[in-house]
Design an enzyme around this catalytic site. Structure first.
Site, PDB file in Angstrom:
ATOM      1  N   GLU A 104       0.887  -1.155   0.022  1.00  0.00           N
ATOM      2  CA  GLU A 104      -0.171   0.164   0.060  1.00  0.00           C
ATOM      3  C   GLU A 104       0.895   1.241   0.122  1.00  0.00           C
ATOM      4  OE1 GLU A 104      -1.317   2.880   0.930  1.00  0.00           O
ATOM      5  OE2 GLU A 104      -2.521   2.359   2.531  1.00  0.00           O
ATOM      6  N   CYS A 147      -2.431   9.091   3.710  1.00  0.00           N
ATOM      7  CA  CYS A 147      -2.317   8.405   2.392  1.00  0.00           C
ATOM      8  C   CYS A 147      -3.510   8.580   1.620  1.00  0.00           C
ATOM      9  CB  CYS A 147      -2.148   6.948   2.510  1.00  0.00           C
ATOM     10  SG  CYS A 147      -3.411   5.852   3.488  1.00  0.00           S
ATOM     11  N   GLU A 176       3.133  12.976  -4.080  1.00  0.00           N
ATOM     12  CA  GLU A 176       2.493  12.755  -2.753  1.00  0.00           C
ATOM     13  C   GLU A 176       3.324  13.660  -1.579  1.00  0.00           C
ATOM     14  OE1 GLU A 176       0.380   9.197  -0.169  1.00  0.00           O
ATOM     15  OE2 GLU A 176       2.414   8.978  -0.775  1.00  0.00           O
TER      16      GLU A 176
END
Length: 500
Positions: A252, A291, A394
């Site tokens: 992930e 996230c 990110e």
């Protein structure tokens, strides 16, 4: 156990074989919060060997499902018993607010209870129709074996539970490595597993750095599965290290998540207020260190100025401070490294043409306490576009970029224009449009008129570079199992394929 006996191998708490230690810092004031053992390759090998023995020769893989489920329920009860203690630990370690820490403990409790009920309610196997009364054919599930778990710093307890609960439910043994930045709640979780009666060797913990501990876990031939949650670069290294032994891999790897707001969602005062409020939550909960953070606001052009102006007005009022203090809404970033990364992303965005609407700096010392913490003001960057690093990558900080669209197709194209695909949201009062857009978004979780909720019974994971595999839900349990087909001939006899 002493302050530095944070390595747990075969039922024994111990220091690192090398004697090395690491200071864990409180991000609110940059002072030492705790001292933990700094494990290395020797400690990792010992933990894996213990897990291997416990799986190959120990009782846990053969423990009846009802007993495994009962242990998970005991762990859930212990988590609630220690709720305030763990929430405080999580708040101090990660910087998040105490209330967020409490929510995390409740979510972890729900995960343990969910997997207990899921595995307890399953049948012994799926009978397959072989087309003959003389054949009994069944598909069964068995534990995969020794699991290596590598968890991130932003939600250490939650991410650990998403791996530990299904792994134990399935009958596996494991070695877990929490982030060296935020290891404390994982240490507490392992203590609760021991208290609940888990046999020695089933749960092993090594505190230490990604290299060598995580790297050794990923490459070790006695590990059957590696589950990693973290950044794309580290996840790629884990997959590469695991490849030679062809072990199962679950990754992930984060996301760059769009929050798409259509003008019709803002047609009423209530709708406008809700959409703005949720955009703040999407971007700034846990200082954006999530996230699934809605870091990309994609807003219809006709309502952009009104929406962003109100968003900025509210963002400027967010109260920063130590997460345990009353009234604090946003804590610090987790580390000096994360603060520097956030500063660099904002600087690059401004150089590339973004317009700073608020934030973009650390607060003045007089505006936040403690003044030595890793605090950064909630930041809104307007007039952003896809070529900007802050839109593509990110950031894991309190940064919200704003993009605009005019048509539904353009909104979908922008939302899907990312190498990630973890989560996203669409806001519209037109139910048909909202569901139509949701169906077109290439993301593992899509919220309609909401942002951030998840359910332990629903799978979590992403498309593209957000990773492979799923956590939670039935698929989350299946990650920790192997599937076996048992074919029984009830009336065996010669085939006579060959003469003689």
């Amino acid at each position: 156990m002493s302050a530095v006996e944070t390595i747990h191998v075969d039922g024994v708490w111990r220091t690192a074989a090398s004697g090395a230690q690491r200071e864990v810092l409180d991000p609110a004031d940059a002072k030492t919060l705790a001292v933990v053992a700094e494990g290395g390759a020797e400690d990792t090998d010992a933990a894996i060997a213990a897990a291997r023995r416990a799986f190959d020769s120990g009782p846990w893989p053969h423990t009846p499902v009802a007993e495994r489920a009962a242990l998970l329920r005991r762990v859930a009860d212990l988590l609630q018993r220690d709720r305030e203690e763990i929430a405080l630990l999580e708040s101090r370690d990660t910087g998040k607010t105490l209330e967020e820490g409490r929510v995390d403990v409740d979510d972890v409790t729900n995960a343990f209870r969910y997997f207990a009920e899921l595995v307890a309610g399953e049948s012994a196997g799926r009978v397959v129709d072989a087309g003959s009364p003389d054949v009994h054919s069944v598909v069964v599930h068995e534990p995969v074996g020794v699991c290596a778990m590598i968890t991130p710093w932003n939600y250490p307890l939650l991410q650990a539970s998403w791996k530990v609960a299904p792994a134990l439910a399935a009958g596996n043994t494991f070695v877990i490595k929490p982030s060296e930045v935020t290891p404390l709640s994982t240490v507490h979780l392992v203590k609760l597993l021991v208290e609940a009666g888990l046999p020695n060797g089933v749960a092993n913990l090594v505190t230490g750095a990604g290299d060598p501990v995580g790297a050794r876990m990923a490459e070790h031939p006695d590990v059957d599965l590696v589950s990693f949650t973290g950044g794309l670069i580290s996840g790629t290294k884990v997959a590469q290290a695991a490849a030679p032994s062809v072990k199962k891999v679950a990754l992930e790897l984060g996301g760059k998540n769009p929050n798409v707001v259509f003008a019709d969602a803002c047609a009423t005062d209530e709708g406008f207020d809700t959409a703005v409020d949720q955009a703040l939550n999407a971007a700034f909960i846990h200082s954006g260190q999530v996230c699934s953070a809605g870091a990309r606001l994609i807003i219809e052009e006709s309502v952009r100025e009104r929406f962003v102006a109100e968003l900025v007005s509210r963002a400027e009022k967010i109260k920063l401070g130590r997460g345990t203090e009353e009234g604090v809404e946003c804590g610090p970033l987790v580390s000096a490294q994360q603060l520097a990364k956030t500063q660099a992303y904002v600087a690059s965005a401004l150089e590339e043409g973004a317009v700073l609407r608020c934030g973009g700096k650390q607060p003045e010392p007089s505006d936040v306490r403690p003044a030595t913490g890793y605090f950064y003001l909630p930041t809104v960057l307007d007039q952003c576009h896809r070529e900007m690093r802050v839109v593509r990558e990110e950031t894991f900080g309190p940064i919200l970029s704003v993009e605009t669209f005019s048509t539904e197709d353009e909104a979908v194209a922008l939302a899907n224009d990312t190498e990630y695909g973890l989560a996203g949201a669409v806001w519209s009062s037109d139910t048909a449009r909202a569901r139509r857009v949701a169906a077109r978004l290439r993301h593992g979780t899509v919220w309609i008129n909401d942002f951030h909720p998840y359910l332990p019974q629903a799978e979590w994971g992403g498309f593209g570079k957000s990773g492979v595999g799923r956590e939670l839900g039935p698929a989350g349990l299946d990650e920790y199992r192997e599937t076996k087909h048992v074919y029984e001939n009830l009336r065996p006899g010669p085939v006579r394929w060959f003469g003689g």
